[in-house]
Design a protein around this motif. Structure first.
Motif, PDB file in Angstrom:
ATOM      1  N   ARG A 113       0.630  -1.275   0.085  1.00  0.00           N
ATOM      2  CA  ARG A 113      -0.003  -0.081   0.041  1.00  0.00           C
ATOM      3  C   ARG A 113       0.979   1.179   0.036  1.00  0.00           C
ATOM      4  NH1 ARG A 113      -5.087  -1.599   0.139  1.00  0.00           N
ATOM      5  NH2 ARG A 113      -5.785  -3.529   1.347  1.00  0.00           N
ATOM      6  N   ASP A 144       3.946   1.527  -1.362  1.00  0.00           N
ATOM      7  CA  ASP A 144       4.354   1.673  -2.490  1.00  0.00           C
ATOM      8  C   ASP A 144       3.570   2.284  -3.557  1.00  0.00           C
ATOM      9  OD1 ASP A 144       6.833   0.195  -1.979  1.00  0.00           O
ATOM     10  OD2 ASP A 144       6.362  -1.596  -3.123  1.00  0.00           O
ATOM     11  N   LEU A 145       2.118   1.735  -3.582  1.00  0.00           N
ATOM     12  CA  LEU A 145       1.079   2.500  -4.501  1.00  0.00           C
ATOM     13  C   LEU A 145       0.887   3.834  -4.108  1.00  0.00           C
ATOM     14  CD1 LEU A 145      -1.769  -0.319  -4.671  1.00  0.00           C
ATOM     15  CD2 LEU A 145      -0.456   0.930  -6.896  1.00  0.00           C
ATOM     16  N   LEU A 190       2.998   5.904  -2.504  1.00  0.00           N
ATOM     17  CA  LEU A 190       4.272   6.315  -3.276  1.00  0.00           C
ATOM     18  C   LEU A 190       4.086   6.974  -4.710  1.00  0.00           C
ATOM     19  CD1 LEU A 190       7.305   7.412  -3.242  1.00  0.00           C
ATOM     20  CD2 LEU A 190       7.697   5.123  -3.601  1.00  0.00           C
ATOM     21  N   ILE A 191       3.778   5.715  -5.499  1.00  0.00           N
ATOM     22  CA  ILE A 191       3.617   5.785  -6.910  1.00  0.00           C
ATOM     23  C   ILE A 191       2.537   7.046  -7.500  1.00  0.00           C
ATOM     24  CG2 ILE A 191       2.933   4.795  -9.277  1.00  0.00           C
ATOM     25  CD1 ILE A 191       3.831   2.134  -7.643  1.00  0.00           C
ATOM     26  N   ARG A 192       1.437   7.043  -6.633  1.00  0.00           N
ATOM     27  CA  ARG A 192       0.372   8.070  -6.872  1.00  0.00           C
ATOM     28  C   ARG A 192       0.776   9.295  -6.479  1.00  0.00           C
ATOM     29  NH1 ARG A 192      -3.683   3.932  -4.620  1.00  0.00           N
ATOM     30  NH2 ARG A 192      -4.367   2.772  -6.338  1.00  0.00           N
ATOM     31  N   LEU A 236      11.510   2.711  -9.250  1.00  0.00           N
ATOM     32  CA  LEU A 236      10.043   2.705  -9.023  1.00  0.00           C
ATOM     33  C   LEU A 236       9.631   4.299  -8.936  1.00  0.00           C
ATOM     34  CD1 LEU A 236       7.253   1.440  -8.528  1.00  0.00           C
ATOM     35  CD2 LEU A 236       7.815   1.476  -6.106  1.00  0.00           C
ATOM     36  N   ALA A 262       7.741   6.228 -12.015  1.00  0.00           N
ATOM     37  CA  ALA A 262       6.646   6.822 -11.629  1.00  0.00           C
ATOM     38  C   ALA A 262       6.729   8.206 -12.369  1.00  0.00           C
ATOM     39  CB  ALA A 262       6.218   6.838 -10.118  1.00  0.00           C
ATOM     40  N   PHE A 303       5.610  -0.552 -16.690  1.00  0.00           N
ATOM     41  CA  PHE A 303       5.092   0.229 -15.459  1.00  0.00           C
ATOM     42  C   PHE A 303       3.506  -0.269 -15.172  1.00  0.00           C
ATOM     43  CE2 PHE A 303       3.676   3.993 -13.128  1.00  0.00           C
ATOM     44  CZ  PHE A 303       4.456   3.707 -11.994  1.00  0.00           C
ATOM     45  N   ILE A 338       1.937  -1.723 -11.891  1.00  0.00           N
ATOM     46  CA  ILE A 338       0.936  -1.535 -10.787  1.00  0.00           C
ATOM     47  C   ILE A 338      -0.281  -2.403 -10.975  1.00  0.00           C
ATOM     48  CG2 ILE A 338      -0.549   0.597 -10.640  1.00  0.00           C
ATOM     49  CD1 ILE A 338       2.115   1.487 -10.218  1.00  0.00           C
ATOM     50  N   LEU A 358       0.723  -5.164  -8.508  1.00  0.00           N
ATOM     51  CA  LEU A 358       0.665  -4.788  -7.271  1.00  0.00           C
ATOM     52  C   LEU A 358      -0.860  -4.448  -6.649  1.00  0.00           C
ATOM     53  CD1 LEU A 358       2.889  -3.925  -5.074  1.00  0.00           C
ATOM     54  CD2 LEU A 358       2.669  -1.786  -5.889  1.00  0.00           C
ATOM     55  N   LEU A 376      -2.714  -6.606  -3.725  1.00  0.00           N
ATOM     56  CA  LEU A 376      -3.289  -5.937  -2.645  1.00  0.00           C
ATOM     57  C   LEU A 376      -4.880  -6.358  -2.370  1.00  0.00           C
ATOM     58  CD1 LEU A 376      -2.087  -2.288  -2.580  1.00  0.00           C
ATOM     59  CD2 LEU A 376      -2.188  -3.882  -0.685  1.00  0.00           C
TER      60      LEU A 376
END
Lengths: 210, 106
Positions: free
Chosen positions: A6, A8-9, A11-13, B21, B25, B87, B91, B94, B98
């Protein structure tokens, strides 16, 4: 592990959102278009008020050629220096080029054509500059430019409702205060060192090694 | 952990590093970015970031172009179509992990 994923996601967003918004206006175009046309306004006022001085038409041709030439050189240099090219950057560039072309057409039509009264030119130009400044403020995340846009709208209303020779001087003052001065402020902000941000140190799941 | 919903071994190893990463991004959301911008955003040192970016280049995920601005070298990076696809895939995987949806074909 789920928490790491979570993070990671998240951070990416966050990084993607920050990067999409990354655009800087260095203010040079504001300064160019705030000073040179102001000189044209003053030259026109002097000629009309006193009957002396250069023909305003020649002064305006010189102003337009100089302003466009300077803007193109600055645009080319800034394009090479831009640390990041985003959609916001493209939109900002396209908007100013579009507004510049429209203002030039209106200006030339007002001086040489039969459709636009010369006395309404400054008011029309101010009306077109207001939304451009507002949008530039939104794209570059400089909300105070919204107040500058309000200034342009207010000035436009005054010039369009209360005609007179004073409009030339008012427009010259507005150009300096509402374009050149904000341009200088933008330039000052853009020259500050970029802050360190977005360090993904909190993401524990992703390996840091190469 | 292999085969579980949060098995990180099923993620793309080229992307699965915090610096790569972050760089991916950034590059996925812009047309191109220069080295200084990536350095600022990732918080990495010159050498470390350079090594990570080379790995992305070697995998065909990013491409670099070198120019000179004011007599100083500037390297700009952009994602390749392969990098964009990788990428998106990362995502997607990932998010599926989750959501607890195992991908049998992985």
């Amino acid at each position: 592990m789920e928490r790491d994923a979570r993070e990671d996601l998240a951070l990416i967003r966050r990084v993607m959102e920050e990067s999409r918004r990354a655009v800087v206006d260095r203010g040079m175009h504001f300064i160019i278009w705030g000073t040179l046309p102001a000189l044209g306004m003053v030259a026109t006022y002097v000629r009309v008020a006193t009957g002396e001085g250069p023909n305003p038409l020649w002064a305006w041709i010189a102003v337009l050629v100089l302003s466009w030439s300077a803007s193109m050189v600055v645009g080319w240099r800034e394009g090479r220096r831009a640390p990041v090219k985003t959609l916001a950057y493209r939109l900002l560039t396209a908007m100013w080029v579009s507004v510049g072309v429209s203002l030039t057409i209106v200006g030339i039509a007002g001086m040489f054509g039969p459709m636009i009264p010369t006395g309404a030119l400054a008011g029309l130009v101010a009306t077109m500059l207001a939304p451009a400044v507002l949008v530039a403020g939104l794209l570059t995340q400089q909300p105070w430019l919204g107040w500058v846009a309000v200034g342009w709208w207010t000035g436009a209303a005054v010039m369009l409702f209360f005609p007179g020779l004073y409009i030339l001087l008012l427009m010259a003052v507005m150009s300096v205060l509402l374009l050149a001065l904000p341009g200088a402020l933008l330039m000052r902000r853009a020259s500050r060192p970029r802050p360190q941000q977005g360090t993904p140190g909190s993401v524990g799941s992703a390996a840091g090694g190469v | 952990m292999k085969g579980s919903a949060f098995d990180y071994q099923r993620l793309d190893d080229v992307i699965h590093s915090r610096i790569r990463l972050t760089a991916m991004a950034i590059l996925s959301s812009v047309e191109e970015a220069d080295f200084a911008f990536l350095k600022e955003k990732t918080g990495a040192t010159d050498g470390n970031l350079g090594a990570h970016l080379r790995k992305l280049e070697d995998a065909g995920y990013a491409e670099a172009s070198k120019t000179f601005v004011d007599r100083r070298p500037v390297t700009r990076y952009r994602l390749t179509p392969l990098g964009q696809e990788a990428f998106r895939h990362y995502i997607d995987r990932l998010e599926r992990m989750l959501a607890g949806i195992p991908r049998g074909e992985d």
